[in-house]
Design a protein around this motif. Sequence first.
Motif, PDB file in Angstrom:
ATOM      1  N   GLY A 198       0.649  -1.078   0.179  1.00 54.74           N
ATOM      2  CA  GLY A 198      -0.069   0.018  -0.217  1.00 54.74           C
ATOM      3  C   GLY A 198       0.993   1.288  -0.202  1.00 54.74           C
ATOM      4  O   GLY A 198       2.161   1.337   0.449  1.00 54.74           O
ATOM      5  N   SER A 258      -4.405  -0.569   8.570  1.00 56.25           N
ATOM      6  CA  SER A 258      -3.091  -1.088   8.104  1.00 56.25           C
ATOM      7  C   SER A 258      -3.343  -2.499   7.261  1.00 56.25           C
ATOM      8  O   SER A 258      -2.725  -2.329   6.242  1.00 56.25           O
ATOM      9  N   ARG A 309      -5.873  -3.413   6.145  1.00 57.35           N
ATOM     10  CA  ARG A 309      -7.029  -3.236   4.964  1.00 57.35           C
ATOM     11  C   ARG A 309      -6.233  -2.699   3.719  1.00 57.35           C
ATOM     12  O   ARG A 309      -6.329  -3.035   2.681  1.00 57.35           O
ATOM     13  N   PHE A 310      -5.318  -1.783   3.976  1.00 60.71           N
ATOM     14  CA  PHE A 310      -4.801  -1.086   3.122  1.00 60.71           C
ATOM     15  C   PHE A 310      -3.300  -1.622   2.684  1.00 60.71           C
ATOM     16  O   PHE A 310      -2.712  -1.081   1.723  1.00 60.71           O
ATOM     17  N   ASP A 311      -2.951  -2.792   3.492  1.00 66.52           N
ATOM     18  CA  ASP A 311      -1.817  -3.533   3.170  1.00 66.52           C
ATOM     19  C   ASP A 311      -0.550  -2.162   3.242  1.00 66.52           C
ATOM     20  O   ASP A 311       0.175  -2.326   2.534  1.00 66.52           O
ATOM     21  N   ALA A 312      -0.844  -1.432   4.199  1.00 67.03           N
ATOM     22  CA  ALA A 312       0.381  -0.297   4.381  1.00 67.03           C
ATOM     23  C   ALA A 312       0.656  -0.255   5.854  1.00 67.03           C
ATOM     24  O   ALA A 312       0.285  -0.609   6.843  1.00 67.03           O
ATOM     25  N   GLY A 340     -12.286   3.384   6.869  1.00 67.61           N
ATOM     26  CA  GLY A 340     -11.446   2.904   5.670  1.00 67.61           C
ATOM     27  C   GLY A 340     -12.118   3.328   4.324  1.00 67.61           C
ATOM     28  O   GLY A 340     -11.656   3.533   3.236  1.00 67.61           O
ATOM     29  N   GLU A 382     -10.666   5.345   1.409  1.00 65.56           N
ATOM     30  CA  GLU A 382     -10.706   4.904   0.062  1.00 65.56           C
ATOM     31  C   GLU A 382     -11.501   5.694  -0.792  1.00 65.56           C
ATOM     32  O   GLU A 382     -11.015   6.056  -2.088  1.00 65.56           O
TER      33      GLU A 382
END
Length: 267
Positions: free
Chosen positions: A27, A72, A74-77, A248, A252
């Motif tokens: 992310g 974190s 969810r967004f692969d961040a 989230g 988005e």
Amino acid sequence: MMKGMHAPLLGPHECPPVVGVCIAGAGRLCFVCEHAGQAIPERLDGLGLQETALNSHIAWDIGAYAVAEALSRRFDAPLAAQVYSRLVCDCNRLAEDPDCIPERSEHTTIPGNLALAPVARQARIDAIWTPFQDFVRQLLDARQAQGRLEALIAVHSFTPKYEDVVREMHCGLLFREDRRLADAVGAYLRQVPGLIVAENAPYSLFELQDYTIREHAERRGLPYLLVEIRQDLISTATGQQDWARRLGDAIEGALATLSEKHNPVSR
């Protein structure tokens, strides 16, 4: 009485000051949670406080870490979270700021912080504040160099009542000069019926000596948002999941909107 401060503040068996989540994620966002935990180094003997105080809002941002972790993932961040109580050392303040190691929080005096010797104060900075700031700085530097950094989002929570003043807003979006992300996220959150979304409340980044946003976002020209969620809304797992989903979705949608307007968040 505090145990001897000549030894390192954190013992080898104690948790490190920074917890990282999805650090190698694909992310393009980065999350921080400076008040994620309520841990007290064993050498500080609970700062002389009762357990009720250490479990209360003065010691940490209740529910914030769970929301930040869910975002974190969810967004692969990446998420950088500081797990020691902000009463030990507040990583969202300048190290020189008296409030970095407060002697009093709301109505509570912090015995373990009174008349703190310079060497004891420096031990906390060295063990907690500096490692956290270095971690965040190095993380952002690396991802910016890779072209994988779009914005920095800090996740906090606030007590519903502070110094006898009731706070009715459900969440606050904090910003300084750059309000693009705050405006876009706010537009989505305000679509939820009955949700009270405030700007620069319950605190203002123009008034607070906030460190994270100024140092890690503004100095590098990075867009940002500091989110405050009312603690009674995220004190349970269900509330945390609901708010992680709601926030989230808003993030988005905000990023998509900014991109469609040819005004991407990234610079």
